[in-house]
Structures are given as structure tokens and as C-alpha cells.
Motif scaffolding. Structure first.
Motif, short mmCIF file in Angstrom:
data_model
loop_
_atom_site.label_atom_id
_atom_site.label_comp_id
_atom_site.label_asym_id
_atom_site.label_seq_id
_atom_site.Cartn_x
_atom_site.Cartn_y
_atom_site.Cartn_z
N LEU A 123 0.83 -1.20 0.00
CA LEU A 123 0.00 0.00 0.00
C LEU A 123 0.87 1.26 0.00
O LEU A 123 2.08 1.19 0.24
CB LEU A 123 -0.91 0.00 1.23
N LYS A 125 0.95 3.60 2.17
CA LYS A 125 1.55 3.82 3.49
C LYS A 125 2.79 2.95 3.68
O LYS A 125 3.72 3.34 4.39
CB LYS A 125 0.52 3.55 4.59
N ASN A 177 -4.17 4.01 2.31
CA ASN A 177 -4.51 2.59 2.28
C ASN A 177 -4.82 2.08 0.88
O ASN A 177 -5.36 0.98 0.72
CB ASN A 177 -5.69 2.31 3.20
#
Length: 368
Positions: A123, A125, A177
């Protein structure tokens, strides 16, 4: 069972400069099964992978909605082998050499610094955790459907949600996300050819004409096209594509007739190179340049939409409109300094109240 050789991808995680290519160091550091990018051919790959097949590739940076295609490689087409899941090889446009690698969601393995990634689970992040320097690298062409996080050698892509309003300022928390949809690893074979052919021209030192893609166009493309060659935002386009551009979106137009072109076609020939930059592209260039000169400015423009809240002042002249080309044309020879003003300072000094920040740039007017 035949043992499959692992693909070793060694990536240089910083900006590619000409100086780094003097001994082909960069080429040696981006390899596939021991073969260098820009030295490895499709035939080389097929020798070790007989099942090599052609496949379509979605170009995430320059999509089908864009005016042109990247001239470094054959856009939209690549080659894959079942022995190397998640990896697509794309060849250089004018030769059989490989100049780009696409990592797809099926890729699972280690990046060159030893970090393991599984793109099916990777992802945004996770990218920021591994490489914090990308947190402030939000980029996207108007015609692209992806956010791009890049250092010019490796690029990570996240799908833009076009239904999310407003688009700016970017809701960065929303995208954390979201999955990384693909990774591009690219090297300019033109840089190596330009070095070997001695196309480094002192006349264009400290300007973007010094880039190898320019020399490739100048000495390779222009001699093949008597009606001229057209580049829009450094991407090769057909002359007919220019009709789609609103003239008010153009920041600059440069027409180059090098001595090579004149000798080849004559002084009255229409052959030449036409370099056109849109305002958005010019903006991305001057933002990148000023960011390299001022950490305060770099921090200010973290949000791509912030430019609308900035008042630019060049040599004490307040720039109101059609200034993008002027700012993008500033180079190290001309640049003297940059200063950031608060809203209060902007009102006090210049009487401007409809902007949140002021960016004051000074240049040497005696130099071009």
C-alpha cells in the motif's frame, strides 16, 4: 526441473545525472540476469526464456488520454515470461534493447536495498514507511489516472479516485490505504548514446537543451523528417496533435535549426525541432528547480494545489499571467536568490491581499 535464474534488479535510487554515466556506471547497476539495460536485447531474453511473449502494457504516466508517448521505449507493449512473474520488459523504441521494466501486482521479491515487497499487499503507506522521501513527491500529469511517486529512475503509481471532490488539496490520508498498482524502472539509453557520440554541446550548458533526449532528437529525428519534428512537454508528438492544444495553455515555443539540420536540408528548409511546453509542464519544472534552491519553498509546495495561492514576483515585478515560461527558463547562470513572504509581508510590501504567500525571485538580467 530446470532451475530458473533469479532476476536481479539493481536500481539507483536518486536522480540520474550525466556525470554518473561517464563510465556507464548507471547501466551496470540496472541489470537483468546479468545483462545491462540498454545492452540487453529481446533476443538475449529469449535465449534464457524461450516462452517469452509479447503483452500489452498500461502506461500509467503517459496514458492513452495524453497527447504523446515517451520516446525512450515502445509504449504500450512489452514482453513477459512465466518464469519471472510480475515483470514486464519494454524495449527501446528504435532498437531491440530493453530500456524499461514494469513491476506488476504479481511481483513478489526484494528491492535492491534488501526490502521485501509483495505488490499484491503493498500500500501507499507501506511505500512511505520504506521510503519517507516519497511523502512529498505527489505528481500527476493532467492526462494521467495515477499519482506518481518518482525519483526519475523508479516510479510507484497509485490510482486517482476521480470521483473524490475536491481533488485539491489532496486528501493524502484517504490514499494511504490504496494499493501501489505498478512500478516502473527506466533508464535513458539516449544518455549513453549521447555520451558516446559526443553530443554534449557547450552552447546549451545549464539549460534543459543539455538533456540527452534533446540531442537524440536533434541529431537523429530531425534528419529523418524534412517537415520538422515536434516535442510537446518533451514528448514526441505528431504535428496534428498540436491542434488539440488551447493556445492559451502554451508557456513557451522554441524552434531549433542546428547546423547539422541546415547542412542536411539547406538554410531555407522547414526542417527543424519544435519544442513546446505547456503551462502545467513549465510549472512542474520551475517548482522542481526552486525547490532545489530553497527548502522553505520545497516545503510550501508539498500540496500540488498550493500554487494558486502563491504570488510570484520576479526582479520586483509582480507576475499576473503567462509567466510560467519565464520562470521555467531560469537556470543556474541567471539565478541569484529566492525569498518566501508571508501573507502579511505580501500585503505590506506589494499591497496584494488575494494570495497567501509571496515568492520573490531575483536573477541576473545580464545573462541569458
Amino acid at each position: 526441473m530446470k532451475k530458473t535464474l533469479a532476476i536481479i534488479i539493481t536500481i539507483l535510487f536518486h536522480y540520474v545525472s550525466y556525470a554518473q554515466l561517464r563510465d556507464t556506471a548507471l547501466a551496470k547497476r540496472i541489470t537483468i540476469n546479468g545483462f545491462c539495460l540498454c545492452s540487453t536485447t529481446i533476443a538475449d531474453l529469449r535465449k534464457s526464456n524461450p516462452d517469452l511473449k509479447e503483452t500489452d502494457v498500461e502506461e500509467m504516466d503517459l496514458s492513452k488520454n495524453c497527447f504523446g508517448e515517451d520516446q525512450q521505449f515502445l509504449a504500450g507493449k512489452g514482453y513477459y515470461t512465466n518464469a519471472q512473474p510480475g515483470i514486464i520488459f519494454q524495449k527501446e523504441r528504435d532498437s531491440a534493447f530493453i530500456s524499461k521494466i514494469r513491476l506488476t501486482r504479481e511481483f513478489k521479491g526484494k528491492l535492491p536495498d534488501g526490502n521485501f515487497i509483495d505488490l499484491k499487499k503493498f500500500l501507499l503507506k507501506d511505500l512511505f514507511k520504506l521510503y519517507p522521501q516519497f511523502k512529498d513527491k505527489w505528481q500527476s500529469r493532467d492526462c494521467s489516472e495515477y499519482w506518481k511517486f518518482s525519483n526519475d529512475t523508479i516510479s510507484f503509481y497509485v490510482k486517482i479516485n476521480k470521483n473524490k471532490k475536491p481533488q485539491f488539496p489532496i486528501d493524502k490520508q484517504f490514499y494511504l490505504n490504496k494499493p501501489i498498482e505498478g512500478v516502473d524502472i527506466t533508464i535513458s539509453c539516449g544518455l549513453i548514446r549521447a555520451r558516446d557520440a559526443g553530443y554534449r554541446d557547450a552552447r546549451y550548458r545549464d539549460t534543459w537543451y543539455n538533456d540527452a533526449w534533446y540531442h537524440d532528437a536533434l541529431y537523429h529525428d530531425a534528419e529523418k523528417h524534412k517537415d520538422g519534428v515536434y516535442y510537446l512537454d518533451r514528448i514526441r508528438v505528431h504535428k496534428s496533435d498540436l491542434q488539440k492544444i488551447n493556445p492559451t495553455d502554451i508557456a513557451s515555443l522554441d524552434v531549433i535549426k542546428d547546423s547539422v539540420i541546415t547542412k542536411r536540408f539547406g538554410s531555407n528548409s522547414t526542417a527543424g525541432l519544435f519544442f513546446i511546453e505547456t503551462k502545467n509542464f513549465a510549472k512542474s519544472r520551475y517548482q522542481k528547480y526552486f525547490s532545489s534552491k530553497s527548502p522553505e519553498y520545497a516545503k510550501l509546495i508539498t500540496d500540488p494545489g498550493i500554487d494558486a495561492a502563491i504570488q510570484y514576483i520576479l526582479n520586483d515585478k509582480v507576475l499576473k499571467e503567462n509567466f510560467e515560461g519565464d520562470l521555467a527558463g531560469i537556470n543556474d547562470k541567471r539565478f541569484k536568490g529566492i525569498k518566501i513572504l508571508t501573507k502579511a509581508e505580501l500585503i505590506s510590501i506589494y499591497g496584494i491581499s488575494d494570495k497567501d504567500y509571496g515568492v520573490v525571485i531575483s536573477t541576473d538580467l545580464t545573462k541569458k
